[in-house]
Motif scaffolding. Structure first.
Motif, PDB file in Angstrom:
ATOM      1  N   UNK A  87       0.912  -1.218  -0.204  1.00 51.35           N
ATOM      2  CA  UNK A  87      -0.078   0.045   0.184  1.00 51.35           C
ATOM      3  C   UNK A  87       0.899   1.322   0.011  1.00 51.35           C
ATOM      4  N   UNK A  88       0.454   2.241  -0.875  1.00 50.86           N
ATOM      5  CA  UNK A  88       1.235   3.438  -0.612  1.00 50.86           C
ATOM      6  C   UNK A  88       2.199   3.544  -1.808  1.00 50.86           C
ATOM      7  N   UNK A  89       2.705   2.304  -2.338  1.00 49.35           N
ATOM      8  CA  UNK A  89       3.686   2.418  -3.227  1.00 49.35           C
ATOM      9  C   UNK A  89       3.237   2.159  -4.661  1.00 49.35           C
ATOM     10  N   UNK A  90       4.129   2.758  -5.727  1.00 48.21           N
ATOM     11  CA  UNK A  90       4.060   2.777  -7.026  1.00 48.21           C
ATOM     12  C   UNK A  90       4.345   1.725  -7.811  1.00 48.21           C
ATOM     13  N   UNK A  91       5.129   0.607  -7.429  1.00 51.46           N
ATOM     14  CA  UNK A  91       5.870  -0.327  -7.761  1.00 51.46           C
ATOM     15  C   UNK A  91       6.600  -1.081  -6.790  1.00 51.46           C
ATOM     16  N   UNK A  92       7.405  -2.219  -7.291  1.00 45.46           N
ATOM     17  CA  UNK A  92       8.242  -2.979  -6.201  1.00 45.46           C
ATOM     18  C   UNK A  92       9.288  -3.650  -7.180  1.00 45.46           C
ATOM     19  N   UNK A  93      10.620  -3.365  -6.683  1.00 45.32           N
ATOM     20  CA  UNK A  93      11.629  -4.075  -7.377  1.00 45.32           C
ATOM     21  C   UNK A  93      11.659  -5.272  -6.779  1.00 45.32           C
ATOM     22  N   UNK A 123      -7.116  -0.012  -2.315  1.00 45.94           N
ATOM     23  CA  UNK A 123      -6.270   1.374  -1.953  1.00 45.94           C
ATOM     24  C   UNK A 123      -4.749   1.128  -2.644  1.00 45.94           C
ATOM     25  N   UNK A 124      -4.664   0.028  -3.465  1.00 42.63           N
ATOM     26  CA  UNK A 124      -3.162  -0.252  -4.266  1.00 42.63           C
ATOM     27  C   UNK A 124      -3.376   0.487  -5.574  1.00 42.63           C
ATOM     28  N   UNK A 125      -2.249   0.999  -5.823  1.00 41.35           N
ATOM     29  CA  UNK A 125      -1.974   1.746  -7.102  1.00 41.35           C
ATOM     30  C   UNK A 125      -1.757   0.940  -8.443  1.00 41.35           C
ATOM     31  N   UNK A 126      -1.556  -0.167  -8.376  1.00 40.23           N
ATOM     32  CA  UNK A 126      -1.186  -1.107  -9.263  1.00 40.23           C
ATOM     33  C   UNK A 126      -1.426  -2.489  -9.338  1.00 40.23           C
ATOM     34  N   UNK A 127      -1.936  -3.115 -10.087  1.00 44.51           N
ATOM     35  CA  UNK A 127      -2.269  -4.618 -10.116  1.00 44.51           C
ATOM     36  C   UNK A 127      -1.038  -5.326  -9.726  1.00 44.51           C
ATOM     37  N   UNK A 179      -8.343  -2.789  -5.406  1.00 44.99           N
ATOM     38  CA  UNK A 179      -9.607  -2.807  -5.169  1.00 44.99           C
ATOM     39  C   UNK A 179     -10.476  -4.245  -4.995  1.00 44.99           C
ATOM     40  N   UNK A 180      -9.587  -5.041  -4.930  1.00 51.13           N
ATOM     41  CA  UNK A 180     -10.137  -6.396  -4.890  1.00 51.13           C
ATOM     42  C   UNK A 180      -9.929  -7.038  -3.491  1.00 51.13           C
ATOM     43  N   UNK A 181     -10.721  -8.013  -3.223  1.00 49.56           N
ATOM     44  CA  UNK A 181     -10.117  -8.739  -1.680  1.00 49.56           C
ATOM     45  C   UNK A 181     -10.128 -10.201  -2.077  1.00 49.56           C
ATOM     46  N   UNK A 182      -8.943 -10.756  -1.738  1.00 43.61           N
ATOM     47  CA  UNK A 182      -8.551 -12.153  -1.961  1.00 43.61           C
ATOM     48  C   UNK A 182      -9.076 -12.911  -0.803  1.00 43.61           C
ATOM     49  N   UNK A 183      -9.728 -14.251  -1.152  1.00 45.17           N
ATOM     50  CA  UNK A 183     -10.225 -15.288  -0.195  1.00 45.17           C
ATOM     51  C   UNK A 183      -8.891 -15.874   0.263  1.00 45.17           C
ATOM     52  N   UNK A 184      -8.935 -16.409   1.610  1.00 36.47           N
ATOM     53  CA  UNK A 184      -7.853 -17.218   2.170  1.00 36.47           C
ATOM     54  C   UNK A 184      -7.693 -18.741   1.286  1.00 36.47           C
ATOM     55  N   UNK A 185      -6.738 -19.099   1.000  1.00 31.81           N
ATOM     56  CA  UNK A 185      -6.162 -20.418   0.534  1.00 31.81           C
ATOM     57  C   UNK A 185      -6.017 -21.455   1.477  1.00 31.81           C
ATOM     58  N   UNK A 186      -6.615 -22.554   1.445  1.00 36.04           N
ATOM     59  CA  UNK A 186      -6.317 -23.548   2.374  1.00 36.04           C
ATOM     60  C   UNK A 186      -4.824 -24.268   1.963  1.00 36.04           C
TER      61      UNK A 186
END
Length: 111
Positions: free
Chosen positions: A29-35, A50-54, A75-82
């Motif tokens: 959150x709050x970042x424009x990307x990640x290396x 609240x994310x700025x990128x996929x 803007x998505x909410x992921x479900x927990x994975x077994x």
């Protein structure tokens, strides 16, 4: 910074590790990307509110074997994975380039 090694990929991937509850909540959150990538540990689900990128999300079991991989738009909410004990996040498209797919076992090395 730690490094992530993926079988069949010649170069290690720069890796940030979020171990504290605060670091896991903040994530990307709050970042424009990640290396490289961000490992949330422990975690079984993430959201992109609240994310700025996929992002690409890989759910990992306790032995760092990939359980599932998906791309999440903001803007998505992921479900927990077994069986998921950790979640790896990176910019959308990165995991395909790195060869991260279900069944792959990842290796984390302190760098």
């Amino acid at each position: 910074m730690a490094m992530l090694t993926v079988p069949g990929t010649p170069h290690p991937i720069p890796l940030e590790v979020a171990r504290s509850a605060r670091a896991r909540r903040r994530g990307l959150l709050g970042r424009d990307g990640i290396e490289g990538a961000l490992l949330l540990s422990p975690a079984s689900a993430v959201h992109t509110l609240g994310m700025r990128f996929a992002i690409d999300v890989a759910h990992l079991d306790r032995k760092l074997r990939v359980v599932a991989v998906r791309t999440m738009r903001p803007g998505r909410v992921g479900l927990p994975r077994a069986r998921a004990r950790h979640v790896l996040e990176a910019e959308a498209g990165a995991m395909e380039r790195w060869g991260i797919r279900p069944g792959a076992r990842l290796v984390v090395r302190d760098g």
